[in-house]
Design a protein around this motif. Structure first.
Motif, PDB file in Angstrom:
ATOM      1  N   GLY A 502       0.787  -1.224   0.000  1.00 41.68           N
ATOM      2  CA  GLY A 502       0.000   0.000   0.000  1.00 41.68           C
ATOM      3  C   GLY A 502       0.819   1.274   0.000  1.00 41.68           C
ATOM      4  N   GLU A 503       2.163   1.150   0.070  1.00 46.49           N
ATOM      5  CA  GLU A 503       3.034   2.318   0.083  1.00 46.49           C
ATOM      6  C   GLU A 503       3.916   2.331  -1.165  1.00 46.49           C
ATOM      7  N   ASN A 504       4.495   3.504  -1.469  1.00 46.91           N
ATOM      8  CA  ASN A 504       5.442   3.609  -2.571  1.00 46.91           C
ATOM      9  C   ASN A 504       6.689   2.772  -2.285  1.00 46.91           C
ATOM     10  N   ILE A 505       7.240   2.170  -3.332  1.00 44.07           N
ATOM     11  CA  ILE A 505       8.538   1.497  -3.247  1.00 44.07           C
ATOM     12  C   ILE A 505       9.587   2.470  -3.765  1.00 44.07           C
ATOM     13  N   GLN A 528      10.630  -7.270 -11.120  1.00 43.79           N
ATOM     14  CA  GLN A 528       9.915  -8.511 -11.396  1.00 43.79           C
ATOM     15  C   GLN A 528       9.477  -9.158 -10.083  1.00 43.79           C
ATOM     16  N   LEU A 529       8.299  -9.784 -10.098  1.00 44.76           N
ATOM     17  CA  LEU A 529       7.867 -10.611  -8.976  1.00 44.76           C
ATOM     18  C   LEU A 529       8.684 -11.896  -8.978  1.00 44.76           C
ATOM     19  N   TRP A 541       7.131  -3.742 -13.859  1.00 45.50           N
ATOM     20  CA  TRP A 541       7.436  -2.306 -13.914  1.00 45.50           C
ATOM     21  C   TRP A 541       8.825  -2.136 -14.500  1.00 45.50           C
ATOM     22  N   LYS A 542       8.981  -1.102 -15.363  1.00 45.68           N
ATOM     23  CA  LYS A 542      10.305  -0.805 -15.913  1.00 45.68           C
ATOM     24  C   LYS A 542      10.363   0.662 -16.306  1.00 45.68           C
ATOM     25  N   THR A 543      11.570   1.164 -16.364  1.00 45.95           N
ATOM     26  CA  THR A 543      11.774   2.541 -16.800  1.00 45.95           C
ATOM     27  C   THR A 543      13.173   2.656 -17.384  1.00 45.95           C
ATOM     28  N   GLU A 565       0.992   0.665  -9.493  1.00 46.48           N
ATOM     29  CA  GLU A 565       1.810  -0.044 -10.468  1.00 46.48           C
ATOM     30  C   GLU A 565       2.071  -1.505 -10.077  1.00 46.48           C
ATOM     31  N   TYR A 566       1.884  -1.825  -8.770  1.00 44.42           N
ATOM     32  CA  TYR A 566       2.253  -3.189  -8.353  1.00 44.42           C
ATOM     33  C   TYR A 566       1.149  -3.958  -7.639  1.00 44.42           C
ATOM     34  N   GLU A 567       0.066  -3.286  -7.218  1.00 46.17           N
ATOM     35  CA  GLU A 567      -0.896  -3.969  -6.360  1.00 46.17           C
ATOM     36  C   GLU A 567      -1.639  -5.099  -7.064  1.00 46.17           C
TER      37      GLU A 567
END
Length: 705
Positions: A502-505, A528-529, A541-543, A565-567
């Motif tokens: 629930g928080e930013n990584i 990656q998970l 997610w990627k950048t 982006e990840y939930e």
């Protein structure tokens, strides 16, 4: 205990003396032998220490001048005759003996003290009694007793000198399993449950259905005196791969037809299910479940034992003491290697002397029941002396090279572009970075890393097979676009804080230009998970972006992955592999840095009316609650409570929609049927994201009423 069978052989004069009753003095013997609570069905005693029997006669008193008392201990087809003697002499540690001490002979009864050899077999023994004259022999089958190892006895191979260690590693029915990643270590309690009804009998059943027992019962019985042999048999029997063992392992896909390994909180339920199903496999286990069950069996049988977690444990698939990992030029980890690194791996250490190896290898031994590789054709591992791992003694039995690689292998990370190597990094530190077990005096961890890691370095190019000290070649053919040389570009990657669901990584990439020229760089960052024991799944997610760095400059790049982006991919306690590749656009040089971390779960609160200490067979109220910490509504919310030895089945509270900040509460009534440490387990799940969000374990101390 009533005499259940009598046979008579007569050659002349017949005595009227008959055995009427045998009292196994179970309560007194259990206190003396430190076996209280292990069984309510059998007398349970420890080898090498006398236990007491009281013989009551009828018709007429036994007359030692006319008749001899002879005990006979039977194990399969093996037996030992034990003449009962009047004696003040000490017991012979190498043979069975039975003595009547002065004052032990009364008009109605005889008190006999029986002592087994120090190296007796761990098993359920049958006891006969014979009344013999020159002309007759009257025989009685008087019952069974269980014989265990004796860590209190100096001559026993499992002897442990400090009582505080015995209390922790034999008597304690509660432990802690450490999990997660090095940067965010979690822990969960485990109930070993050796005092739960039927657990000792299940452990004995395990030995009776082993392949060794089916192959040759008498040889198996004889070899059970050796804790090295016992540990290998039990290790193989905890997993189901080769035999009628307890647990099926499963690491991928769903868990239909069984139980998700994360749902287990103790060994007793698993052992009970295995016995009640006529030794059908219990589904499913993973490393901590295998280790928890193995530790239970060892403690029950009298072998000191503890559960140990290795963080960043290497699985050296090709036995070359090197772990190879492959990444794309954009930082995505590729599933191309037979090797793997488990974020954590749980195994067991058992305490024993190693007469087969020498005194330098006495002490803690690694025994790993998780089925990974075969040892002498069977899915078991160990016992391997921790001292042999520390000293890199690959010739020490059993499986020393494999265990050594698990805690001290090198990691080679290779960057590939269209199948060609364009960069590599060698990491000599991350494998076996931390090795933890529960400490003696508290729930704090004890760091065992130094006991495994001593002198280092390995000789370059040396490769070991798993079962011997022989050298085996292992090579991989890779095409490379450039020669490997010392880089003037240093890159590191870190995670800020301990990420929570629930928080930013927050991620931080640090780039240091160690050259005397400016550089134009491209940064590729990828997340990656990852399952704790295997390669990552696809990226979520990627950048990427271009950056310029001046000569000698240290450049810090900050990135943030918001919950949106990840939930949909991550739940509480999930692990993320994140990697960055920095490319110099002029020289085409690429440098890699990688990091793995886990997402912390929201908390579940557990409160027990009157505190965490309760009495047997009394009812108490437990209140379990979860507050939605997210800014979004959670749909399909379920709060589940269960607890072996405290609750029957599972109890649930459901809510169609759980608003931000809203509390979900479940109240249950608990009652314990046996003393010891029990665990209440609470799980919160919901359907609007990746599944299980949170899991909590609460320790409950149960005392006799």
């Amino acid at each position: 205990m009533d005499c259940i069978q009598q046979t008579t052989h007569a050659w002349g004069f017949k005595s009227n003396c008959q055995l009427g009753f045998v009292n196994f003095e179970t309560h007194e013997n259990h206190i003396s032998h430190e076996t209280e609570g292990l069984s309510n069905k059998h007398l349970v005693v420890r080898r090498g220490k006398p236990f007491k029997l009281t013989l009551l006669f009828r018709s007429q008193m036994w007359n030692p001048r006319n008749e001899n008392l002879v005990l006979e201990v039977c194990l399969g087809n093996l037996s030992a005759r034990i003449p009962v003697q009047f004696s003040k002499e000490k017991y012979n540690p190498d043979s069975w003996s039975a003595k009547i001490y002065p004052g032990g002979l009364h008009p109605e009864s005889v008190e006999v003290h029986v002592c087994s050899p120090v190296l007796s077999s761990v098993a359920l023994h049958r006891l006969l009694l014979h009344l013999e004259t020159r002309q007759t022999r009257r025989s009685y089958s008087v019952g069974d007793f269980v014989l265990l190892c004796n860590p209190w006895l100096k001559d026993d191979p499992v002897y442990m000198p400090m009582d505080v260690q015995i209390q922790e590693y034999i008597r304690s029915d509660y432990g802690l399993l450490y999990m997660g990643t090095c940067g965010n270590i979690g822990r969960r309690p485990w109930s070993f449950g050796q005092y739960e009804p039927g657990v000792l009998e299940a452990c004995l059943k395990l030995l009776e259905v082993s392949p060794q027992h089916f192959m040759d019962k008498d040889e198996d019985y004889m070899r059970r005196a050796d804790p090295v042999y016992l540990s290998r048999v039990i290790c193989a029997m905890v997993n189901r791969n080769d035999d009628m063992g307890i647990l099926d392992g499963k690491w991928q896909g769903g868990y239909s037809g069984g139980v998700n390994p994360t749902e287990w909180s103790g060994s007793a339920d698993i052992l009970h299910q295995w016995v009640s199903s006529n030794c059908q496999a219990v589904r499913y286990g993973q490393c901590w479940v295998f280790a928890g069950v193995l530790c239970t069996v060892m403690r029950v049988l009298g072998i000191p034992c503890r559960v140990v977690t290795v963080f960043n444990a290497a699985h050296d698939g090709d036995a070359n003491l090197t772990i190879e990992e492959f990444y794309s030029t954009t930082g995505e980890k590729l599933n191309l290697s037979k090797d793997s690194i488990w974020n954590f791996h749980v195994w067991v250490e058992c305490w024993m002397t190693r007469g087969d190896l020498g005194a330098e290898f006495d002490g803690w031994q690694v025994v790993d029941p998780t089925p990974q590789e075969r040892s002498a054709g069977v899915f078991c591992c160990g016992p391997c002396p921790v001292a042999a791992v520390r000293e890199r003694r690959y010739d020490a039995r059993y499986d020393a090279p494999f265990i050594y690689a698990s805690v001290d292998a090198d990691v080679v990370r290779v960057i590939l572009r269209e199948g060609r190597e364009v960069g590599r990094e060698v990491d000599t530190e991350s494998v076996g970075q931390l090795i933890y077990t529960k400490s003696l005096y508290s729930d704090a961890p004890e760091n065992l890393t130094g006991t495994y890691k001593g002198r280092r370095r390995k000789q370059p190019g040396v490769s070991m097979t798993r079962y011997s000290a022989g050298v085996r070649c292992s090579a991989r053919s890779l095409q490379t676009d450039q020669s490997q040389q010392s880089s003037e570009l240093a890159v590191s990657l870190s995670v800020d804080g301990l990420p929570s669901a629930g928080e930013n990584i927050s991620l931080c990439v640090t780039v240091t230009n160690q050259s005397s020229r400016p550089r134009l760089l491209t940064e590729h960052l990828n997340a990656q998970l990852k399952a704790f024991n295997s390669h990552p799944e696809r990226s979520f997610w990627k950048t990427h972006k271009e950056v310029r760095v001046r000569p000698g400059e240290v450049l810090t790049l900050h990135h943030s992955i918001p919950p949106a982006e990840y939930e949909a991919f991550l739940a509480g306690d999930d692990i993320v592999n994140v990697a960055v590749v920095i490319k110099d656009e002029k020289t085409k040089e690429r440098v890699l840095a990688a990091q793995e971390f886990n997402i912390s779960s929201p908390q579940i609160s557990v409160e027990i009316e009157g505190g965490d200490s309760i009495q047997m067979k009394k009812e108490y109220t437990a209140r379990v609650s979860f507050i939605n910490p997210f800014t979004k509504v959670l749909s399909g919310a379920v709060l589940t409570v269960k607890g072996s030895g405290l609750l029957q089945g599972r109890h649930q509270e459901r809510r169609l929609l759980l608003q931000p900040g809203e509390k979900l509460v479940k109240t249950v009534t608990i009652a314990a049927s046996s003393a010891g440490t029990k665990l209440l387990m609470a799980t919160f799940s919901q359907s609007s994201s990746a599944g299980v969000v949170s899991r909590s374990f609460h320790k409950v101390y149960v005392t006799a009423a």
